[in-house]
Design a protein around this motif. Structure first.
Motif, PDB file in Angstrom:
ATOM      1  N   LYS A 299       2.967   9.822  -3.313  1.00 42.14           N
ATOM      2  CA  LYS A 299       3.510  10.577  -2.185  1.00 42.14           C
ATOM      3  C   LYS A 299       4.241  11.841  -2.627  1.00 42.14           C
ATOM      4  CE  LYS A 299       4.256   6.642   0.949  1.00 42.14           C
ATOM      5  NZ  LYS A 299       5.259   5.895   1.736  1.00 42.14           N
TER       6      LYS A 299
ATOM      7  N   LEU B 207       0.725   4.201  -3.138  1.00 41.27           N
ATOM      8  CA  LEU B 207       0.132   5.517  -2.943  1.00 41.27           C
ATOM      9  C   LEU B 207       1.018   6.629  -3.526  1.00 41.27           C
ATOM     10  CD1 LEU B 207      -1.161   5.257   0.746  1.00 41.27           C
ATOM     11  CD2 LEU B 207      -2.529   5.239  -1.359  1.00 41.27           C
TER      12      LEU B 207
ATOM     13  N   LEU C  30       0.826  -1.193   0.000  1.00 44.28           N
ATOM     14  CA  LEU C  30       0.000   0.000   0.000  1.00 44.28           C
ATOM     15  C   LEU C  30       0.868   1.255   0.000  1.00 44.28           C
ATOM     16  CD1 LEU C  30      -2.835   1.213   0.157  1.00 44.28           C
ATOM     17  CD2 LEU C  30      -2.666   1.112   2.658  1.00 44.28           C
TER      18      LEU C  30
END
Length: 415
Positions: free
Chosen positions: A178, A176, A172
């Protein structure tokens, strides 16, 4: 996708004939260096996926070439539009010279340099990674650290036992977005700019001891890793650029850090054996506080374990083209996934020589990806380290400025 390793030597250069003879003796037996890419014709249901096939007989005359001052100057002028004044321009010109697809995609160039000469080993990144380039170069040289012997074959990166919950958390975190695009992000042009700065061993050692000189009992006598120092200095250099107004202060600057997943027994294994971990660069004002934050993050992130788990997952999947895989590749190459590449390597090879000439420095030059016209590397070898920035030609001033700012940050930590 050309990746390169530049080596400086202090002493008289070998003849091209001698270098070719050495390559035939020490490199020709290793099959990885004699592979060419083949792509099967697509079918109605699947796109052809490239694979490696044995190439023609080892041809040192093709792979080992000399770049005289005159020919290198001509090539650099054609590539940059200006007359070259340094080795950097010659390297930048060679980086964009196409590799012959009919032959194994690697070449070794002998280049004149002040007070000696340089060797530029370049290859397609699908054939060799940065660690493999160092292994190939060391195989050519003499010295106590010239090994290990190159491995023709070997086991895949060792799978590691990681709890399922932690694997899911890592997955995860890796998926994602960032990072945020920075002002230098954009299309990558077809020319390159390279800048170097040499860091003496004692200066790097002093920077690594910066936390141990602080008042906190928790960090007393602590020596941080070269990687932590390098990333901290890069973060400080980017912060300086932000403060000077060259681009606005943006949170979410993430470095993509390659991690070698070879075990100690696999050190001589050629190919691509690395995984990548994203590292948020701290933006704190005080250099020592930035270093403490980076040191803490690297201690908590389980770099090696995380990278090997990632490599094991990737290697367990069949190599085939899918729309989902293509979309994932485009996302990972986007500025939303990472801000810039930061790669730190140490050879641990000791004193190395080529005839009477001594190896005095190594610099890694990675390829640039779509939307990422800037990369930063640091290679530590016996005599010290070399900082390198590589950018596309439109950002050549940024490359020159940034490498100096990173070195300034290292000096600040060392002081």
């Amino acid at each position: 996708m050309t990746v390169a390793l530049l080596a400086w030597f202090d002493g008289p250069p070998p003849s091209v004939a001698a270098l070719r003879s050495l390559a035939r003796t020490r490199l020709a037996p290793h099959r990885r260096l004699n592979l060419i890419p083949e792509t099967p014709a697509p079918t109605a249901t699947a796109q052809g996926w490239p694979y490696w096939a044995p190439g023609p007989e080892f041809e040192s005359e093709h792979h080992v070439t000399a770049a005289t001052t005159a020919t290198a100057a001509t090539a650099a002028t054609a590539a940059t539009g200006t007359a070259p004044a340094a080795l950097e321009a010659q390297v930048a010109a060679l980086l964009v010279r196409p590799l012959d697809p009919r032959r194994p995609p690697w070449q070794l160039h002998l280049i004149p340099a002040p007070d000696g000469f340089a060797l530029l080993l370049r290859a397609h990144h699908a054939l060799l990674d940065g660690g493999s380039l160092a292994t190939v170069l060391c195989a050519l040289l003499d010295g106590s650290g010239a090994g290990p012997q190159l491995a023709n074959r070997g086991p895949a990166p060792t799978p590691v036992a990681v709890p399922r919950a932690r694997q899911l958390a890592w997955a995860l975190g890796d998926l994602l977005p960032k990072a945020r695009p920075l002002p230098f992000h954009g299309p990558v042009d077809d020319r390159r700019a390279v800048a170097f700065s040499r860091v003496p061993s004692q200066e790097l050692a002093a920077a690594r001891e910066a936390l141990g000189r602080g008042p906190s009992p928790r960090t007393a006598s602590r020596t941080t890793s070269r990687n932590a120092v390098f990333l901290t200095a890069t973060a400080g250099a980017l912060r300086t650029l932000q403060l000077t107004g060259r681009f606005p202060r943006l949170p979410g600057v993430c470095a993509l850090v390659p991690v070698d997943v070879r075990t100690e027994e696999q050190r001589g294994l050629l190919g691509n054996h690395y995984a990548t971990v994203r590292v948020p660069l701290p933006g704190r004002r005080d250099a020592r506080r930035r270093l403490a934050a980076m040191d803490d993050f690297l201690h908590r992130s389980a770099f090696a374990q995380r990278a090997r788990a990632q490599a094991a997952v990737v290697s367990s999947r069949p190599r085939e083209f899918t729309l989902l895989g293509d979309a994932a590749s485009r996302y990972v190459d986007s500025p939303r996934y990472f801000s810039l590449l930061c790669s730190s390597v140490a050879t641990h090879a000791g004193e190395l020589t080529l005839g009477p000439a001594r190896l005095v420095g190594l610099a890694a030059v990675p390829p640039l990806g779509p939307g990422h016209p800037l990369a930063v590397t640091m290679v530590h070898h016996n005599a010290g380290a070399v900082l390198t920035t590589v950018a596309d030609h439109s950002h050549r001033r940024l490359a020159e400025l940034l490498v100096g700012l990173i070195h300034d940050e290292l000096r600040s930590l060392a002081a």
